[in-house]
Design an enzyme around this catalytic site. Structure first.
Site, short mmCIF file in Angstrom:
data_model
loop_
_atom_site.label_atom_id
_atom_site.label_comp_id
_atom_site.label_asym_id
_atom_site.label_seq_id
_atom_site.Cartn_x
_atom_site.Cartn_y
_atom_site.Cartn_z
N SER A 148 0.79 -1.05 0.15
CA SER A 148 -0.06 0.02 0.06
C SER A 148 1.00 1.51 -0.14
O SER A 148 2.14 1.07 0.47
CB SER A 148 -1.04 -0.05 1.25
OG SER A 148 -1.34 1.26 1.44
N TYR A 161 -2.29 -0.28 10.39
CA TYR A 161 -2.32 -0.53 8.83
C TYR A 161 -1.07 -0.29 8.29
O TYR A 161 -0.51 -0.90 7.40
CB TYR A 161 -3.55 0.16 8.34
CG TYR A 161 -3.70 -0.02 6.73
CD1 TYR A 161 -4.42 -1.41 6.51
CD2 TYR A 161 -3.14 0.58 5.92
CE1 TYR A 161 -4.61 -1.60 5.00
CE2 TYR A 161 -3.45 0.51 4.47
CZ TYR A 161 -4.06 -0.76 3.97
OH TYR A 161 -4.26 -1.28 2.59
#
Length: 269
Positions: A148, A161
């Protein structure tokens, strides 16, 4: 025209393939002649993707698995080898969102839930996938990890995250060194903000407004833009691409895009 014929008949596992980026990757692989094993916890949607691929002339099967469960991943890899006789590659795409909280307000249970899927799940996919690729004596083995933009930079309120995606980047770099001599490439893709099912319930005007804030070019990415890169990384065209952490984010990871007045805007007229 770029020739991707080297991927034909390669066998690949794609996790988190029932929707979004995983679905786009699986469909693109199958459209180019690869034998795809789709995996997800959503069996109904996964089977529908397989049905669509087969109707389009591709080869695909579905196997339900939770990437955080070691027994599931072992069974997934075994099923793949039993079905197609080998394994050439794995795309570790399955992941989950995390609570948007400052760190001291996060619970250990929240930490474990996110790390089990986003970090442990990728580790298990790599461990058992690479073992099978080695045993298959693949001449074009590959691992593609979907990280990501959060694997490249920090984000307020996204400690869990961000940490999990940084971990994926670290695993990718080290594994690339461990298996380079064995003709296995290991790379990671770091997507920015893409138009996937997470946006389905949002009004279009909200999507457009957020896209202008989140993406330097003012739009959300299309999942096929990730899938096309994943196809390249599965092909013989990329055999010298190894340990690469590739951002696909319209430039978001390059820095902050601020409005600036041009001295000569008439050039656009």
């Amino acid at each position: 025209m770029t020739d991707f014929s080297s991927v034909k008949e390669k066998v690949v596992i794609v996790t988190g393939a029932a929707d979004g980026l995983g679905k786009a990757i699986a469909e693109t692989y199958a459209a180019n002649g690869m034998k795809v094993v789709l995996s997800d916890v959503n069996e109904q949607q996964g089977e529908q993707v397989v049905e669509n691929i087969i109707e389009s002339g591709g080869q695909a099967v579905f196997y339900k698995a939770n990437v955080a469960n070691e027994e599931d991943i072992i069974a997934l890899v075994h099923f793949t080898v039993q079905t197609y006789g080998k394994l050439d590659g794995i795309v570790n795409n399955a992941g989950m969102a995390a609570p948007n909280k400052v760190l001291h307000e996060l619970s250990l249970a929240e930490f474990e839930a996110v790390q089990n899927v986003n970090f442990k799940g990728v580790f298990l996919g790599m461990k058992y996938g690479i073992e099978a690729i080695l045993k298959s004596k693949s001449t074009g083995g590959f691992v593609v990890n979907i990280a990501s933009l959060a694997g490249l930079q920090g984000n307020s309120g996204m400690s869990l995250y961000t940490a999990s995606k940084h971990a994926v980047v670290g695993l990718t770099k080290n594994a690339a060194l461990d298996y380079a001599a064995h003709n296995i490439t290991v790379n990671a893709i770091c997507p920015g903000t893409f138009r996937t099912a997470i946006w389905n319930d949002a009004p279009e005007e909200v999507i457009i407004s957020l896209a202008k804030q989140l993406s330097p070019n003012g739009r959300l990415g299309d999942p096929t833009e990730i899938a096309n890169l994943a196809l390249f990384l599965a092909s013989d065209l990329s055999r010298f691409t190894n340990g690469s952490i590739i951002s696909v984010d319209a430039g978001a990871s390059a820095g902050k895009a601020l409005p600036i007045e041009w001295e000569n805007p008439s050039i656009l007229d």
